[in-house]
Design an enzyme around this catalytic site. Structure first.
Site, PDB file in Angstrom:
ATOM      1  N   ASN A  47      49.884  81.376  56.023  1.00 54.78           N
ATOM      2  CA  ASN A  47      49.708  81.901  57.364  1.00 54.78           C
ATOM      3  C   ASN A  47      50.341  83.287  57.447  1.00 54.78           C
ATOM      4  O   ASN A  47      51.495  83.464  57.071  1.00 54.78           O
ATOM      5  CB  ASN A  47      50.343  80.939  58.373  1.00 54.78           C
ATOM      6  N   HIS A  58      45.266  82.220  59.661  1.00 57.31           N
ATOM      7  CA  HIS A  58      45.856  80.921  59.338  1.00 57.31           C
ATOM      8  C   HIS A  58      45.874  80.752  57.816  1.00 57.31           C
ATOM      9  O   HIS A  58      45.104  81.402  57.104  1.00 57.31           O
ATOM     10  CB  HIS A  58      45.049  79.797  59.982  1.00 57.31           C
ATOM     11  N   GLU A  60      44.772  78.493  55.718  1.00 54.08           N
ATOM     12  CA  GLU A  60      43.515  78.127  55.070  1.00 54.08           C
ATOM     13  C   GLU A  60      42.528  79.295  55.077  1.00 54.08           C
ATOM     14  O   GLU A  60      41.832  79.525  54.087  1.00 54.08           O
ATOM     15  CB  GLU A  60      42.888  76.920  55.783  1.00 54.08           C
ATOM     16  N   SER A  83      47.880  69.642  58.542  1.00 58.30           N
ATOM     17  CA  SER A  83      46.547  69.233  58.992  1.00 58.30           C
ATOM     18  C   SER A  83      45.818  70.419  59.622  1.00 58.30           C
ATOM     19  O   SER A  83      46.373  71.107  60.478  1.00 58.30           O
ATOM     20  CB  SER A  83      46.689  68.100  60.012  1.00 58.30           C
ATOM     21  N   CYS A  85      43.656  72.982  61.819  1.00 58.28           N
ATOM     22  CA  CYS A  85      43.286  73.141  63.226  1.00 58.28           C
ATOM     23  C   CYS A  85      41.757  73.165  63.349  1.00 58.28           C
ATOM     24  O   CYS A  85      41.036  73.077  62.348  1.00 58.28           O
ATOM     25  CB  CYS A  85      43.888  74.424  63.779  1.00 58.28           C
ATOM     26  N   CYS A  88      40.174  76.153  61.284  1.00 62.27           N
ATOM     27  CA  CYS A  88      40.198  75.929  59.838  1.00 62.27           C
ATOM     28  C   CYS A  88      39.289  74.766  59.449  1.00 62.27           C
ATOM     29  O   CYS A  88      38.627  74.812  58.402  1.00 62.27           O
ATOM     30  CB  CYS A  88      41.625  75.721  59.368  1.00 62.27           C
ATOM     31  N   ASP A 148      50.718  79.972  67.825  1.00 66.62           N
ATOM     32  CA  ASP A 148      49.879  79.760  66.653  1.00 66.62           C
ATOM     33  C   ASP A 148      48.786  78.728  66.917  1.00 66.62           C
ATOM     34  O   ASP A 148      47.672  78.861  66.431  1.00 66.62           O
ATOM     35  CB  ASP A 148      50.715  79.320  65.453  1.00 66.62           C
TER      36      ASP A 148
END
Length: 152
Positions: A47, A58, A60, A83, A85, A88, A148
């Site tokens: 991130n 982010h 990912e 996990s 969002c 993503c 975020d």
């Protein structure tokens, strides 16, 4: 919860290292790694929202950006410390990444059920190191965390 072994554990360890790099730079501690079916690392990232001022940076997304343009992601695995969002998860589905290994979903539930219902194989590790790092960050930086996840 899945007990990771071998290569999956190694890859999650590398994603966690990315999260730690972000945290040490004052950022949000989420890291990711993209690996192909031959165990080649295609991309890695963490991130960078705080560091770059980019609202969509982010972990990912940065990982996918660092992997560059690929003709297919359909045999890849994405490793992420947290996990994913909605944004993503959308990228995972858009690029048809079939398998996601998640470090933890205790500090942020994310969209694991949505990914699974969309045909993505999800392995949840419940890794204590991932949980600890994100818990510490959320406790020390509640406003930054809410920003975020779009809840500020």
């Amino acid at each position: 919860m899945t007990k990771l072994e071998g290569y999956d554990q190694l890859c999650l360890d590398l994603a966690l290292r990315e999260a730690e790099l972000s945290y040490s730079a004052g950022g949000i501690p989420i890291g990711a790694l993209l690996v192909d079916e031959h165990r080649n690392v295609l991309g890695r990232g963490h991130n960078e929202r705080v560091q770059s001022g980019d609202p969509v940076a982010h972990g990912e997304i940065v990982c996918l950006r660092n992997a560059g343009r690929l003709t297919s992601y359909q045999l890849a695995t994405l490793y992420t410390t947290l996990s994913p969002c909605q944004m993503c998860s959308g990228a995972i589905l858009l690029f048809r990444i079939p398998r996601v290994v998640v470090g933890e979903a205790k500090t942020f539930v994310g969209n694991l059920e949505f990914l699974e219902s969309s045909g993505v194989e999800v392995l949840l590790a419940d890794d204590d190191r991932c949980i600890g790092l994100m818990s510490k960050f959320q406790e020390d930086n509640p406003q930054l965390w809410l920003e975020d996840i779009g809840s500020s």
